[in-house]
Design an enzyme around this catalytic site. Structure first.
Site, PDB file in Angstrom:
ATOM      1  N   CYS A 160     -85.730 -33.638 -12.754  1.00  0.00           N
ATOM      2  CA  CYS A 160     -86.770 -32.914 -12.004  1.00  0.00           C
ATOM      3  C   CYS A 160     -86.538 -32.952 -10.493  1.00  0.00           C
ATOM      4  CB  CYS A 160     -88.137 -33.475 -12.349  1.00  0.00           C
ATOM      5  SG  CYS A 160     -88.342 -33.825 -14.109  1.00  0.00           S
ATOM      6  N   HIS A 214     -94.945 -33.698  -5.610  1.00  0.00           N
ATOM      7  CA  HIS A 214     -94.387 -33.548  -6.956  1.00  0.00           C
ATOM      8  C   HIS A 214     -95.563 -33.350  -7.915  1.00  0.00           C
ATOM      9  CE1 HIS A 214     -91.393 -33.758 -10.028  1.00  0.00           C
ATOM     10  NE2 HIS A 214     -91.909 -34.830 -10.591  1.00  0.00           N
ATOM     11  N   HIS A 259     -94.751 -27.470 -14.903  1.00  0.00           N
ATOM     12  CA  HIS A 259     -93.650 -28.293 -14.386  1.00  0.00           C
ATOM     13  C   HIS A 259     -92.343 -27.620 -14.809  1.00  0.00           C
ATOM     14  CE1 HIS A 259     -90.997 -31.444 -13.364  1.00  0.00           C
ATOM     15  NE2 HIS A 259     -91.785 -32.481 -13.570  1.00  0.00           N
TER      16      HIS A 259
END
Lengths: 429, 291
Positions: free
Chosen positions: A182, A320, A357
């Site tokens: 990520c 994030h 996400h």
């Protein structure tokens, strides 16, 4: 010292194709997380996601997203990719569309095809349906697997999207494929800016692409327990006291990173300046972030130091902000450790509630989203955030965007396995 | 023989296990303290996903009960057979992350997919991080296994790599000049040449550096032969036939051979040429003594 600027950007996400769609969705405070349409996710444990607007990603869809002249030029090559089965991996199509937009926006042409490509990729797309015909008495008979060379079977190559862009755009420079989960998308931008700052290249095409919105990808993530178990469109509620997991998403973002002098000389309009970046590793556990956020703080501090900025100069943090119980408090602790008292003052938001996400592509798409602050003096909101968790003691922007004129922002990306990346952007002069 | 803790085995691919073992050896060999590790960078060239296939096969069988893949069966039966942490075996970056966790490496980092040149890019990124002061030292290398059944099937299908196939990992510790009392060697060059004509490039780099020895690390016998054609009479060490093709691990293992040649055989300049299937050529040069 050489300065790196962004002179082109392209995106694909649940708001649609094109960075204009991303900015519009965020400016209107919308959320695009919805029930999955491509297949029945009823028993997967995850039923909603930030799914790109097209259910089928094929040569025709890609062609319709491209500028008309490019669509004509690339038609045959796109058909060839489809025939090989390469477009079964959705992230390949997203990357091509995003790259075309960035390339066109930056006004690149024939003379620029030697540029390096740094494209972060997510996990290979596995195709369980390809294994089924190989099964004999519950075991795979590998003698049956050696079929047509060049066809995409069993799983897509890790760097398939980068190779496709290189082939379609006739690029002759190196291909670098960060795979840092990520954090990979942000790392691609950071690597590109460093390459320009070192004088190794004047121009770099960089970004990230990912999609895990397939039965195996979504089911595997559900087994990990990362996604919210609720089949509601507000599945992801970053920094909210009721948060219970992430919402998955898919898409891509690609940028043109350029030497500022070169951009000025050719009359290009920079979208932002890449002022600094930092990376670090939690070195803690595979299954959880370092609770005190100290390693993430280290990445933020390195980024600020490389930008030669004090924490007080930050006007916005694009977090994030996954909406998982463990990540959000750890990120807030990281912000406090890195920014000190300014952590309580600087506005913070996460766009993961709105588009999900995007895994390897998350950092890149979030950097693209952050540009809204420079383009329209709007700080993106945090979709589905209604009641701040007291342990997330930062100034979380609510569901609607906040109007503010800022000059410097920070974008955080933290990956599975503990890889962290922070990127500092500045308003272009 | 690897002795991997059971919990790590649930989360680690074969390449990640090899990476952890090699990283621990490198840290030990360099005598790094916990404090030094905490500041160290780590950059790794990694390969494709490598989850244990013996765990994946029952999942597949349960997901295709009548010989045809059934998403409903995947959801209701197949997934229940997978250990919940199996996804971590698949994540490409975990060959780096497990090593970082095992050794406490908290500095700058990056995992790069490698068809050979990605591993050289990792070495280059590590050297840049050290040179620019982002970290006092960095570990860099590559880890991969070509023995995974899916990887083997893909390589056979596409004719992209020569037998024998192998597996391996190597990490090197890079530090600032002057940091170690007795460095093994100086890394003078680490770069990638795109779409290289292998024989011509080999000849060009040999002419430029005049090495005592060249370590050849190509994924295929054809590429290896092309590189050796360009070396002329220069002493060459072939890696492909010795360990088998270790894919992303091969360029890093070749660097270890180069170090060995410099330290034990006392060679002054050792060049490593690595060629993957993407047509790129990795070029690394080691000097035994301070240039």
């Amino acid at each position: 010292m050489i300065t790196a600027v962004l002179t082109g950007v392209g995106t694909v996400c649940a708001f649609g194709s094109g960075v204009g769609e991303l900015w519009r969705g965020l400016a209107e405070g919308r959320s695009a997380v919805a029930p999955v349409r491509q297949f029945s996710a009823a028993n997967l444990g995850v039923q909603v996601a930030g799914e790109a607007t097209a259910a089928d990603i094929d040569a025709e869809w890609i062609r319709t997203q491209l500028p008309p002249d490019m669509a004509i030029t690339l038609e045959a090559k796109l058909q060839a990719l489809q025939l090989r089965g390469a477009l079964r991996d959705r992230k390949l199509g997203f990357a091509v569309v995003a790259a075309a937009e960035a390339w066109t926006m930056a006004g690149l042409g024939e003379a620029d095809r030697d540029l390096p490509l740094i494209l972060a990729h997510g996990l290979e797309h596995g195709f369980p349906e390809d294994f089924a015909p190989l099964l004999r008495n519950g075991r795979v008979d590998w003698r049956l697997a050696n079929t047509e060379s060049g066809s995409v079977r069993m799983r897509s190559p890790v760097d398939a999207a980068g190779r496709a862009i290189r082939q379609l755009f006739g690029l002759r420079g190196p291909l670098v494929a960060p795979v840092s989960a990520c954090a990979a998308g942000a790392m691609a931008v950071a690597d590109a800016a460093q390459m320009v700052a070192r004088g190794e290249a004047d121009l770099v095409l960089c970004g990230a692409t990912d999609s895990m919105l397939n039965p195996l990808g979504m089911g595997g993530m559900a087994r990990l327990g990362a996604p919210s178990p609720r089949a509601e469109v507000d599945a992801c509620r970053p920094f909210d006291v009721r948060r219970d997991g992430l919402a998955m998403g898919e898409g891509a973002a690609v940028f043109v990173v350029e030497n500022a002098e070169r951009a000025r000389a050719r009359g290009a309009t920079p979208l932002a300046v890449v002022l600094g970046a930092g990376t670090s590793q939690d070195a803690f556990r595979a299954t959880a972030p370092l609770p005190d956020g100290s390693a993430a703080a280290r990445a933020i501090m390195v980024a600020l130091r490389s930008a030669r900025l004090a924490p007080s100069e930050l006007g916005y943090v694009n977090a994030h902000g996954t909406g998982t119980p463990l990540n959000d408090p750890a990120e807030c602790r990281a912000l406090h450790a890195a920014l000190g008292a300014h952590a309580e003052l600087v506005p913070v938001s996460s766009i993961k509630g709105a588009i999900g996400h995007l895994m390897a592509a998350a950092g890149a798409v979030e950097i693209a989203a952050s540009l809204l602050a420079f383009q329209r003096d709007l700080l993106p909101g945090t979709a589905h955030h209604q009641q701040r968790d007291p342990v997330c003691d930062v100034d979380v922007i609510g569901e609607q965007p906040r109007r503010a004129r800022i000059d410097v922002l920070l974008s955080n990306s933290f990956g599975f396995g503990g890889q962290n990346c922070a990127v500092v952007l500045g308003r272009a002069p | 023989m690897l002795t991997t803790p059971p919990r790590l085995r649930k989360m680690a691919s074969r390449a990640a296990e090899l990476s952890v073992a090699a990283c621990q050896r490198a840290v030990l060999d360099a005598g790094l303290s916990a404090g030094q590790c905490a500041d160290a960078g780590c950059f790794l060239g990694v390969g494709a996903s490598g989850g244990a296939f013996e765990e994946f096969e029952p999942f597949l069988a349960a997901s295709a009960p009548d010989g045809q893949f059934d998403p409903e069966a995947l959801a209701s039966r197949g997934l229940q057979l997978l250990n919940p942490l199996y996804a971590f075996q698949l994540m490409n970056n975990f060959a780096l992350c497990h090593a970082a966790i095992a050794c406490g490496l908290q500095g700058p980092n990056g995992a790069y997919f490698s068809r050979g040149s990605g591993t050289v890019h990792a070495v280059r990124a590590a050297a840049a991080a050290v040179a620019e002061g982002l970290c006092p030292l960095a570990l860099a290398g590559g880890a991969d296994s070509a023995l995974h059944p899916v990887t083997r099937a893909e390589l056979a299908r596409d004719g992209e790599a020569s037998e024998p196939l192998g597996e391996g990992a190597a990490w090197l510790v890079l530090g600032r000049d002057g940091m170690a009392e007795q460095p093994l060697a100086w890394l003078m060059e680490a770069q990638v040449v795109v779409d290289a004509r292998l024989a011509e490039e080999a000849e060009r780099w040999v002419a430029r550096f005049d090495p005592d020895c060249v370590v050849v690390a190509a994924w295929s016998a054809v590429a290896s032969a092309a590189l050796r054609r360009g070396l002329g009479a220069t002493l060459a060490i072939e890696t492909l036939t010795r360990w088998g093709n270790c894919l992303a691990g091969l360029p890093a293992l070749a660097l270890c051979v180069a170090l060995d040649a410099a330290v034990k055989a006392g060679l002054s300049r050792v060049l490593v040429l690595s060629a993957g299937v993407d047509g790129d050529l990795g070029v690394c040069l080691l000097h035994r003594s301070r240039p």
